[in-house]
Design an enzyme around this catalytic site. Structure first.
Site, PDB file in Angstrom:
ATOM      1  N   LYS A   1       0.808  -1.221   0.000  1.00 13.36           N
ATOM      2  CA  LYS A   1       0.000   0.000   0.000  1.00 13.36           C
ATOM      3  C   LYS A   1       0.842   1.272   0.000  1.00 13.36           C
ATOM      4  CE  LYS A   1      -0.732   0.510   4.984  1.00 13.36           C
ATOM      5  NZ  LYS A   1      -0.022   1.781   5.138  1.00 13.36           N
ATOM      6  N   THR A   2       2.004   1.241   0.676  1.00 12.52           N
ATOM      7  CA  THR A   2       2.836   2.446   0.717  1.00 12.52           C
ATOM      8  C   THR A   2       3.319   2.808  -0.684  1.00 12.52           C
ATOM      9  OG1 THR A   2       3.552   1.873   2.963  1.00 12.52           O
ATOM     10  CG2 THR A   2       4.852   3.517   1.772  1.00 12.52           C
TER      11      THR A   2
ATOM     12  N   ASP B   1      -3.924   7.572   4.750  1.00 14.19           N
ATOM     13  CA  ASP B   1      -3.394   6.241   5.029  1.00 14.19           C
ATOM     14  C   ASP B   1      -4.033   5.695   6.312  1.00 14.19           C
ATOM     15  OD1 ASP B   1      -1.870   3.965   4.848  1.00 14.19           O
ATOM     16  OD2 ASP B   1      -0.029   4.887   5.601  1.00 14.19           O
ATOM     17  N   GLU B   2      -4.124   4.371   6.428  1.00 17.19           N
ATOM     18  CA  GLU B   2      -4.656   3.693   7.622  1.00 17.19           C
ATOM     19  C   GLU B   2      -6.045   4.232   7.998  1.00 17.19           C
ATOM     20  OE1 GLU B   2      -3.202   1.143   8.616  1.00 17.19           O
ATOM     21  OE2 GLU B   2      -1.019   1.340   8.446  1.00 17.19           O
TER      22      GLU B   2
ATOM     23  N   GLN C   1      -7.887  -5.045   9.568  1.00 19.87           N
ATOM     24  CA  GLN C   1      -6.808  -4.723  10.497  1.00 19.87           C
ATOM     25  C   GLN C   1      -7.173  -3.560  11.424  1.00 19.87           C
ATOM     26  OE1 GLN C   1      -2.590  -5.207   9.131  1.00 19.87           O
ATOM     27  NE2 GLN C   1      -3.500  -5.128   7.093  1.00 19.87           N
TER      28      GLN C   1
ATOM     29  N   ARG D   1       1.605 -11.274  10.242  1.00 16.17           N
ATOM     30  CA  ARG D   1       2.953 -10.734  10.456  1.00 16.17           C
ATOM     31  C   ARG D   1       4.017 -11.734   9.992  1.00 16.17           C
ATOM     32  NH1 ARG D   1       1.641  -6.397   9.749  1.00 16.17           N
ATOM     33  NH2 ARG D   1      -0.314  -7.455   9.300  1.00 16.17           N
TER      34      ARG D   1
END
Length: 759
Positions: A53-54, A240-241, A271, A617
């Site tokens: 995503k970044t 973002d987020e 998330q 993770r």
């Protein structure tokens, strides 16, 4: 406007310059490219874990500047951490050059400060206003509560601060708090205290952290011309987020995006794990309702994990109803199934994980490539003790090691003074903790006496009491404290050290201080204090335990880089490791019973999202374990495997529990998704009863330690009780919270009320 850089000229139709560079599009997969190229109108990018995503956000910034007649300062990009903002600025500059610095990029709070410094007078502040930190905020609230006659022992200032913070997260000013939004704090006086607090802040030309967003929201809501100024300026907004936004942040974004509607929010509803601090997963779930005609793009190709890990995570999260839905996949290898293991108890679980770590290390893996993610911070102690004994280096991420935590160090200071009366550093730490009315003047008086008589602070305090060198309340407080230390020293060699620490926790008032504290972190403090009791029970004497702690602290001083990472699941968000261990997957611990009791199905779904975050993770290997018996806060509890284990798809897991007893037991006892979800079902109750009868030496999971505060009149003489160490008995004498109990097998013992339960 800050027009310092020119990235190219556009013609009258707004066409891009011929020199535009599109190399950033190379290597994007189809979903990523679609997200980058969908420039106009509202866009929601559902970016699964490890889907890049970044890179999408940065490429999208470059694409806007290349294809639209937009200056960098006409773009607003919002992140949640300063670290993320700095990384985005650096990576964007690498693509588009120095003009990246002109993009308005930062956290919600930094952008709030920027707005308020420009228009402070419109919210009743000067531009040089002060931003209070937590300590200053609490100091001001204490002053107000004292002036208003609020009992701060019953209604701690931290609790009021938490209540006010929640209101600000929801975008509620003091005049808007009423009805369903009101609080029971101080018998409903919290709203009035909030109003006084805000008035006092304004008088001091100050605001707290929550005000940075609340004042910015108020600025826009009450000044349409100012809102229009920024609506016109920001032609493109990137967030973002987005799943972590609270109500105030959400309202700010909606207001800013109303003019151009070019808002792109990137996030993952699966998330969203910060509901306890104000995040609203509903913000991302209703994006299409808030912005008509919105385009939803799913990033599902994962570049981090194996297909087995992704399959296990996807199968688990599919049980959530409140989600937009996506399925992660990878073009990488299949990898190994997620390992499931059931152990007898917590220490055995820690030992098994430690041995697996050593096995991987022998095969060439570095310790820094492995991590253990726990649901509750108290779980770290078993691992810290085990790693110390086996010589495995570790670091705690996002928190302190067990014996470094403030509340543990406070109690250790009490124990150090009991063991060694001349320990001035320890005495100075706790002589007024909890507060006894012994301030800095009293301490300086003791220091002067100690220097004059060549005495330690503790011995100087005893002399001060004997000679009556203090008057009034300080004399009484010091006299009581020194008498307590005399009592504890007399008991030190007569009772086990765990009973001694129980007495210190209760008689000092230290545990009650945290029991009365209503702040969000108080529950964790109490959990850690209760965990200290079984920690010290493993040692024959107080001196032996304190020596062990000293060795642990010395070991902690090793700052080598190759260490296993140990952290809570909440701290692991955004991180990745080759090998992940997920211990403690038991009903009541994960999902956490307190969360379920407070918020029901909503909390269950957030707990499941937390499990999903934990699994994703892992890059190569993932281990999930549970213990049949776990000592929690000094009480042994029989535990059932978490319902989340039952929800993992068998195609992606491998159960290596001894002889498969855990799976076979669940099947033979007739577990089903229905019985797991209904803990009150008669069938599950029968199973719990059967487990309890089979393990009489343990406390059933349905029995929890009872805080003194929850008992109406305590226990009566003659009451039958249960103690984790001594078993069943009856109370024969009591003195306040001190009980004398005739145990059926251990004889007569003196214990504190807080550490027994009704039988």
């Amino acid at each position: 406007m800050e027009d310092r850089f020119d990235i190219g000229s556009f013609d009258e139709a707004g066409n891009r310059p011929a020199t535009a560079d599109f190399t950033y599009l190379e290597g994007l997969n189809s979903g990523q490219r679609e997200a980058v190229e969908a420039l106009d109108g509202p866009v929601l990018v559902l970016a699964g874990a490890g889907t890049g995503k970044t890179r999408v956000l940065i490429s999208r910034l470059a694409h806007i500047l290349n294809l639209r007649n937009v200056k960098p300062w006409e773009i607003l990009a919002v992140t949640f951490t300063n670290k993320a903002a700095a990384e985005m600025q650096e990576r964007t500059a690498h693509i588009i050059g120095p003009q990246a610095i002109e993009i308005k990029l930062g956290t919600f709070h930094s952008i709030g400060v920027w707005l308020l410094r420009r228009h402070a007078e419109l919210i009743g502040l000067d531009r040089n206003f002060t931003i209070l930190d937590t300590d200053d905020q609490l100091r001001l609230l204490k002053q107000i509560m004292t002036e208003e006659g609020i009992d701060q022992k019953r209604w701690p200032p931290r609790g009021l601060a938490a209540t006010i913070d929640r209101w600000k997260d929801k975008g509620l000013r003091a005049d808007q708090v009423q009805g369903a939004n009101s609080s029971e704090f101080a018998h409903g006086k919290a709203a009035a205290l909030y109003a006084i607090y805000q008035e006092r802040l304004a008088a001091q030309n100050a605001c707290d952290f929550g005000d940075l967003l609340l004042h910015a929201l108020t600025l826009f809501q009450k000044n349409s011309d100012i809102l229009a100024l920024y609506q016109n300026r920001f032609k493109y907004i990137l967030v973002d987020e987005y799943q972590d936004t609270n109500v105030a942040q959400y309202l700010l974004l909606r207001l800013l995006a109303q003019k151009h509607r070019n808002i792109c929010c990137v996030g993952d509803d699966d998330q969203s794990i910060y509901g306890w601090r104000g995040a609203e997963v509903g913000n991302i779930l209703k994006f299409e309702d808030d912005f008509s005609g919105a385009k939803v793009i799913r990033l599902e190709q994962n570049y981090r994990s194996t297909s087995h890990i992704l399959g296990a995570a996807s199968g688990l999260i599919a049980h959530n109803e409140g989600r937009l839905g996506k399925t992660l996949f990878t073009e990488g290898n299949e990898g190994d199934p997620v390992i499931l293991n059931g152990l007898w108890d917590g220490p055995n679980e820690a030992r098994w994980i430690a041995e697996e770590i050593e096995n991987h290390e022998r095969k060439g893996k570095s310790l820094k490539d492995m991590a253990i993610l726990v649901r509750a911070s108290f779980q770290t102690r078993d691992f810290e003790e085990c790693f110390l004994s086996m010589g495995i280096k570790y670091r705690v991420i996002g928190g302190l090691r067990f014996y470094e935590r403030r509340e543990i160090r406070d109690v250790l200071a009490y124990l150090r003074v009991i063991n060694q009366p001349d320990d001035d550093l320890a005495f100075e730490r706790i002589y007024n903790l909890p507060k006894r009315g012994l301030g800095t003047k009293a301490l300086e008086k003791l220091r002067e006496l100690g220097r004059a008589e060549n005495l330690s602070l503790s011995r100087a305090a005893k002399m001060a009491v004997e000679k009556g060198l203090f008057k009034g309340k300080p004399l009484t407080a010091l006299k009581d404290l020194m008498a307590s230390f005399d009592d504890w020293r007399a008991q030190k060699d007569l009772i086990p050290p765990d009973e001694l620490v129980e007495a210190v926790l209760e008689e000092s008032g230290y545990f009650d201080m945290w029991r009365q504290d209503k702040s969000p972190e108080a529950e964790g403090k109490r959990e850690n204090l209760k965990e200290l009791v079984p920690a010290i029970a493993e040692y024959e004497s107080l001196g032996q335990f304190l020596e062990h702690v000293s060795l642990v602290m010395e070991n902690n001083a090793d700052k080598g880089s190759d260490m296993v990472s140990l952290m809570t699941l909440h701290s692991a968000k955004g991180l990745e490791y080759d090998i992940i261990f997920l211990p403690g997957w038991e009903e009541g611990l994960f999902p956490h019973q307190r969360a379920l009791d407070e918020n029901g199905l909503k909390a269950l779904e957030e707990e499941r999202r937390l499990a999903y975050v934990g699994i994703t993770r892992a890059k190569e290997r993932c281990y999930i374990s549970h213990a049949s018996n776990r000592r929690i806060h000094g009480q042994w509890q029989s535990s059932l495997p978490s319902r989340f284990i039952d929800e993992l798809p068998s195609d992606h897991t491998k159960d290596q529990s001894e002889q498969g007893i855990y799976n076979s037991t669940r099947q033979s006892e007739g577990f089903s998704h229905t019985s797991w979800r209904n803990p009150e079902s008669s069938h599950l109750a029968e199973i719990l009863g059967k487990r309890a009868r089979a393990n009489q030496q343990f406390v059933d999971n349905s029995t929890k330690p009872v805080d003194k505060a929850s008992k109406s009149d305590g226990f009566a003489i003659g009451s039958r009780i249960f103690h984790q160490k001594f078993g069943y008995g009856r109370i024969v004498r009591k003195d306040g919270p001190k009980l004398e109990i005739a145990f059926e097998k251990a004889g007569v013992k003196k214990v504190m009320e807080n550490f027994v339960q009704a039988a």
